[in-house]
Design an enzyme around this catalytic site. Structure first.
Site, PDB file in Angstrom:
ATOM      1  N   ILE A 156       0.834  -1.208   0.000  1.00  0.00           N
ATOM      2  CA  ILE A 156       0.000   0.000   0.000  1.00  0.00           C
ATOM      3  C   ILE A 156       0.863   1.249   0.000  1.00  0.00           C
ATOM      4  CG2 ILE A 156      -1.705   1.325   1.295  1.00  0.00           C
ATOM      5  CD1 ILE A 156      -2.770  -1.361   2.370  1.00  0.00           C
TER       6      ILE A 156
ATOM      7  N   ASP B  13      10.928   2.942   5.833  1.00  0.00           N
ATOM      8  CA  ASP B  13      10.612   1.533   6.049  1.00  0.00           C
ATOM      9  C   ASP B  13      11.916   0.739   6.174  1.00  0.00           C
ATOM     10  OD1 ASP B  13       9.783  -1.098   6.086  1.00  0.00           O
ATOM     11  OD2 ASP B  13       8.155  -0.766   4.648  1.00  0.00           O
TER      12      ASP B  13
ATOM     13  N   ALA C 243      -4.272   2.363   8.595  1.00  0.00           N
ATOM     14  CA  ALA C 243      -3.613   1.109   8.949  1.00  0.00           C
ATOM     15  C   ALA C 243      -4.255   0.478  10.179  1.00  0.00           C
ATOM     16  CB  ALA C 243      -2.116   1.349   9.176  1.00  0.00           C
ATOM     17  N   ARG C 244      -4.057   1.075  11.348  1.00  0.00           N
ATOM     18  CA  ARG C 244      -4.667   0.604  12.583  1.00  0.00           C
ATOM     19  C   ARG C 244      -4.839   1.780  13.532  1.00  0.00           C
ATOM     20  NH1 ARG C 244      -6.443  -2.865  10.322  1.00  0.00           N
ATOM     21  NH2 ARG C 244      -6.297  -5.123  10.570  1.00  0.00           N
TER      22      ARG C 244
ATOM     23  N   ASP D 216      -9.573   5.582   9.349  1.00  0.00           N
ATOM     24  CA  ASP D 216     -10.575   4.594   8.937  1.00  0.00           C
ATOM     25  C   ASP D 216     -11.021   3.746  10.117  1.00  0.00           C
ATOM     26  OD1 ASP D 216     -12.122   3.716   6.813  1.00  0.00           O
ATOM     27  OD2 ASP D 216     -10.760   2.095   6.266  1.00  0.00           O
TER      28      ASP D 216
ATOM     29  N   GLU E 274     -14.444   8.240  21.164  1.00  0.00           N
ATOM     30  CA  GLU E 274     -13.766   9.480  21.517  1.00  0.00           C
ATOM     31  C   GLU E 274     -13.334  10.297  20.305  1.00  0.00           C
ATOM     32  OE1 GLU E 274     -10.193   8.754  23.692  1.00  0.00           O
ATOM     33  OE2 GLU E 274      -9.537   7.135  22.365  1.00  0.00           O
TER      34      GLU E 274
ATOM     35  N   HIS F 132     -14.158   2.183   8.361  1.00  0.00           N
ATOM     36  CA  HIS F 132     -13.306   1.064   7.931  1.00  0.00           C
ATOM     37  C   HIS F 132     -13.663   0.612   6.515  1.00  0.00           C
ATOM     38  CE1 HIS F 132     -11.059  -2.832   9.335  1.00  0.00           C
ATOM     39  NE2 HIS F 132     -10.379  -2.108   8.462  1.00  0.00           N
TER      40      HIS F 132
ATOM     41  N   GLY G 206     -11.648   1.670   3.761  1.00  0.00           N
ATOM     42  CA  GLY G 206     -10.515   1.919   2.880  1.00  0.00           C
ATOM     43  C   GLY G 206     -10.301   0.840   1.839  1.00  0.00           C
TER      44      GLY G 206
END
Length: 391
Positions: free
Chosen positions: A147, A166, A229-230, A254, A259, A271, A273
């Site tokens: 990605i 990376d 991602a998360r 996503d 909150e 979610h 994506g």
């Protein structure tokens, strides 16, 4: 032999055809299947049936699967890296464009207008949504996998200056990343220089709260953070402080939590994506191929808890072993074979962490000997699961 597959969530039916006629799709009704194919189903509170040998996640993330528990039970867990990469890439690029021009806010505002003079009101109020162009702006991409690599390439084509971080990028992926992308080996470079930052790494103990108060303190004013991602990669408390201080201009994610909802300068998507027709089909096809290959040949591709293992099956019998990664295990396997007077045609053993996977091809015509060997392996210490596959 017919294999039973239990599916969770809505798995694309065209993709499931990749399994072929040796597989029976039992939806969510199978009690003791050979394999699961899932999407977002949470398996952390599920007791794995004794016959379960494989789980294929039709997507990249596997946080909904108890990997350690599966590994200890000798269950191979697959994901489908890259199958939804294009969908997520487009979602991230759209978020960059929406944050630059605040299209969402502009649409919400114009829909509040009433009266015969709406065109005049539009002309009078549109300046508040003038925004900026993304060309010549800097984008930092954390994680240059399937990605992140695509995002880096396409953002560069939009005229952005792209930094990429990376430390674990594979050689194959690196070849596909434009030479115009500036590779950096320190996140500080991205935090200090980028107008937009997007993250594409798995959630681990090391990556949790990559965006914390220390990270935000290094950023310049009006930085846009994009997280497809998360959710846990961002420390929300630190994010709120960064927004209040003007460091973070907008946050797109996503992954919704209570909150984050209804907060100024935060845009939350449900979610979606990777939720395109094309991506869901690609994921289902890849998951089906992985399960079929593993069940029919024992070979492993794209597992998150066991190494990739490939070996052409030319012998009459193949035994696959999931074993603990302990000293002399291969020698003990070979001895067990020779004690029964069986000839090894080919053997390959690959380890990953505390466990290893072995493909043992046997040049033997006596099925009784093969059955005895399987029994011996099943009764051996340090061997977790044994399968017999015939050519």
């Amino acid at each position: 032999m017919v294999y039973s597959v239990k599916t969770f969530n809505n798995i694309n039916q065209i993709g499931l055809k990749e399994l072929g006629n040796k597989f029976q799709i039992d939806g969510d009704k199978a009690d003791n299947p050979d394999a699961y194919i899932i999407r977002s189903q949470n398996l952390h509170d599920v007791d794995f049936p004794s016959n379960l040998k494989a789980i294929a996640r039709a997507g990249a993330g596997t946080n909904n699967i108890p990997i350690d528990q599966a590994t200890e039970a000798g269950i191979v867990v697959f994901n489908t890296p890259g199958a939804n990469a294009n969908a997520v890439k487009e979602a991230v690029l759209a978020s960059i464009l929406m944050s630059a021009r605040d299209y969402i806010g502009a649409n919400a505002w114009v829909n509040t207008l009433t009266g015969d003079d709406v065109p005049k009101q539009v002309e009078a109020g549109k300046k508040q949504f003038a925004g900026t162009e993304v060309s010549k702006k800097t984008l930092g991409v954390i994680g240059l996998g399937a990605i992140g690599g695509r995002i880096a390439n396409y953002a560069q084509r939009l005229g952005m200056e792209v930094y990429g971080y990376d430390p674990y990028v594979s050689i194959d992926t690196a070849w596909n990343i434009s030479h115009h992308v500036k590779r950096v080996d320190d996140l500080k470079v991205i935090f200090e220089n980028c107008d937009y930052i997007t993250i594409h790494v798995p959630l681990t103990d090391q990556t949790r709260h990559t965006f914390d108060s220390a990270a935000f303190a290094q950023m310049k004013k009006d930085t846009v953070i994009i997280n497809f991602a998360r959710g846990e990669l961002v420390d929300n408390a630190a994010l709120f402080d960064a927004i209040e201080a003007g460091v973070v201009k907008r946050y797109f994610t996503d992954f919704g939590t209570e909150e984050l909802l209804n907060k100024d300068k935060i845009t939350v998507f449900p979610h979606v994506g990777g939720s395109t027709e094309e991506a869901e089909l690609n994921c289902a096809i890849m998951a089906g191929k992985e399960i079929r290959q593993f069940m029919e040949t024992g070979e492993i591709t794209n597992s998150v808890n066991f190494p990739n293992v490939h070996q052409a099956l030319t012998a009459p019998y193949r035994i696959t072993l999931i074993n603990k990664n302990v000293p002399n295990i291969v020698a003990k396997i070979s001895t067990a074979v020779s004690d029964l007077g069986i000839n090894i045609d080919n053997i390959i053993n690959r380890s990953k962490g505390d466990f290893a996977y072995t493909l043992l091809d046997l040049d033997e015509s006596d099925k009784d000997k093969i059955d005895q060997l399987v029994t011996n392996f099943e009764n051996s210490d340090n061997i977790v699961r044994v399968r017999l596959i015939t050519k």
